[in-house]
Scaffold this active site. Structure first.
Site, PDB file in Angstrom:
ATOM      1  N   ARG A 195      29.239 -39.182 -66.624  1.00 23.50           N
ATOM      2  CA  ARG A 195      28.414 -39.135 -68.011  1.00 23.50           C
ATOM      3  C   ARG A 195      27.920 -37.791 -68.198  1.00 23.50           C
ATOM      4  NH1 ARG A 195      26.671 -43.586 -64.692  1.00 23.50           N
ATOM      5  NH2 ARG A 195      26.930 -45.682 -65.904  1.00 23.50           N
ATOM      6  N   LYS A 253      22.657 -43.909 -62.838  1.00 17.52           N
ATOM      7  CA  LYS A 253      21.682 -44.885 -63.206  1.00 17.52           C
ATOM      8  C   LYS A 253      21.029 -45.643 -61.986  1.00 17.52           C
ATOM      9  CE  LYS A 253      23.251 -45.121 -68.112  1.00 17.52           C
ATOM     10  NZ  LYS A 253      23.676 -46.286 -69.073  1.00 17.52           N
ATOM     11  N   HIS A 300      30.953 -38.741 -74.669  1.00 15.30           N
ATOM     12  CA  HIS A 300      31.419 -40.190 -74.046  1.00 15.30           C
ATOM     13  C   HIS A 300      32.916 -40.868 -74.399  1.00 15.30           C
ATOM     14  CE1 HIS A 300      29.401 -43.677 -72.415  1.00 15.30           C
ATOM     15  NE2 HIS A 300      29.777 -44.283 -73.465  1.00 15.30           N
ATOM     16  N   ARG A 321      34.792 -39.571 -71.674  1.00 16.14           N
ATOM     17  CA  ARG A 321      34.633 -40.281 -70.592  1.00 16.14           C
ATOM     18  C   ARG A 321      35.694 -41.876 -70.593  1.00 16.14           C
ATOM     19  NH1 ARG A 321      30.912 -42.548 -66.394  1.00 16.14           N
ATOM     20  NH2 ARG A 321      30.104 -44.632 -67.278  1.00 16.14           N
ATOM     21  N   HIS A 326      29.688 -47.903 -63.192  1.00 19.81           N
ATOM     22  CA  HIS A 326      28.938 -49.315 -63.993  1.00 19.81           C
ATOM     23  C   HIS A 326      28.540 -50.449 -62.915  1.00 19.81           C
ATOM     24  CE1 HIS A 326      32.329 -48.624 -67.442  1.00 19.81           C
ATOM     25  NE2 HIS A 326      31.185 -47.931 -67.506  1.00 19.81           N
ATOM     26  N   TYR A 371      38.488 -51.690 -70.653  1.00 22.70           N
ATOM     27  CA  TYR A 371      39.392 -50.949 -70.596  1.00 22.70           C
ATOM     28  C   TYR A 371      40.665 -51.505 -70.290  1.00 22.70           C
ATOM     29  CZ  TYR A 371      35.822 -47.553 -70.332  1.00 22.70           C
ATOM     30  OH  TYR A 371      34.645 -46.675 -70.823  1.00 22.70           O
TER      31      TYR A 371
END
Length: 364
Positions: free
Chosen positions: A204, A228, A304, A307, A330, A339
């Site tokens: 990210r 995150k 992004h 990515r 994730h 994806y």
């Protein structure tokens, strides 16, 4: 992220909370244990926008820090909808950004109503207007999201072509502009390393920005990032990214005149009378990607989208969603599943194959 960078973010959070009402500062202090400093700083920015709006609209006549809880309790759903319209039409926030800001406000108001208590065991807020406000409906099926994304990412030979363009070919497009040419030559190794790292790892933007020299292990081809939820994780990067990082590290200190105390991996050129250097900001990395993307002929490319490009290529070559999920950081596997919809060559072949069995009405 080293202790210095972490402390820098915490200091900025302290600066922002000092400009906000006391109860916001109390909430932010409670969240320090469970949220990453970067996410918490984003929350503070959201709250500053909200409380500035309250003052501009005349809901309170005084300083931002003095806005009382009673002001929040008297807000109506329509007034909050007006704030969301302000974000959209005046600040040009898209639906995703508005939902993020709304989420931070909902979290604050929930704390004030359901967690915080006065000395006589009563909630700070009896009435929570944010509980009545719905998020923007932006959910689309994964196939639709994937197809919208498909035209904005790199495919097949474009991965290597874009990296090559940043490393060498871009200079041909600016050869008649000495200023731009010199700027590119100064930063070519750095910019190539950034592009190559994202394309070779799927990091990210915030993770790239936060990298320090000590976070990079060239031998194992891994970087340590803070993901995150304030979770530390080691993420692999490609062999090409390793080569480009090594080339950049060879010239980093000399080209940017860096003192040993500067531990940031990606830095900006020295500026000002004291010729000080600084860590590349998120905006600076976004701008350099945009610059190369436009010149390359893919203006929709962004950090992004790079990515996404990595993830699409990884899934096409490995077909391993659990590993890709970990690589991307994730929290939900459903996010990673998109994806599987981006490169469905078998479906395309099946549709094309229909023509082989089509017989015209007249028999021809």
């Amino acid at each position: 992220m080293d202790d210095y960078r972490q402390q820098e973010l915490l200091d900025r959070i302290d600066e922002k909370t000092a400009e906000l009402p006391w109860y916001v500062g109390e909430y932010v202090d409670k969240k320090r244990r469970t949220m990453s400093p970067r996410s918490l700083l984003n929350y503070c920015h959201d709250y500053l926008i909200f409380f500035n709006w309250l003052l501009t609209e005349g809901f309170y006549n005084g300083k931002r820090q003095d806005v009382p809880l009673s002001c929040l309790e008297k807000l109506t759903p329509q007034q909050i909808e007006n704030f969301l319209s302000y974000l959209h039409f005046r600040l040009n926030n898209d639906r995703f950004t508005i939902n993020r800001k709304l989420s931070s406000l909902k979290s604050l108001f929930n704390y004030l109503q359901n967690v915080a208590e006065t000395s006589d065991l009563k909630p700070y807020l009896v009435r929570n207007v944010m509980a009545k406000i719905a998020f923007n409906k932006i959910k689309e099926d994964q196939e639709t999201v994937a197809q919208k994304m498909a035209g904005k990412i790199l495919w097949n030979d474009e991965y290597d072509a874009f990296r090559q363009f940043v490393a060498e070919d871009y200079c041909e497009t600016v050869k008649d502009n000495k200023k731009l040419l010199n700027f590119h030559q100064q930063n070519a190794e750095r910019d190539t390393a950034i592009i190559s790292l994202i394309l070779g790892s799927g990091l990210r933007l915030s993770e790239v920005v936060g990298l320090d020299l000590s976070d990079v292990d060239l031998k194992k081809r891994m970087v340590r990032v803070l993901r995150k939820g304030n979770k530390e994780q080691y993420v692999y990067f490609s062999e090409q990214a390793g080569l480009d990082l090594a080339d950049y590290l060879d010239v980093r200190a000399k080209k940017y005149q860096l003192p040993p105390s500067n531990k940031a991996l990606f830095v900006a050129a020295s500026m000002g009378p004291h010729r000080t250097t600084r860590r590349l900001s998120p905006r600076a990395i976004e701008n350099l990607v945009k610059k190369y993307a436009v010149a390359f002929g893919k203006p929709a490319l962004s950090v992004h989208k790079l990515r996404h490009s990595f993830a699409t290529r990884y899934q096409a070559e490995n077909n391993d969603i659990p590993k890709l999920r970990r690589q991307l950081g994730h929290s939900s596997i459903q996010t990673t599943m998109i994806y599987t919809h981006l490169s469905n060559e078998e479906l395309k072949k099946a549709v094309d194959h229909m023509d082989d069995h089509f017989v015209a009405p007249d028999g021809n």
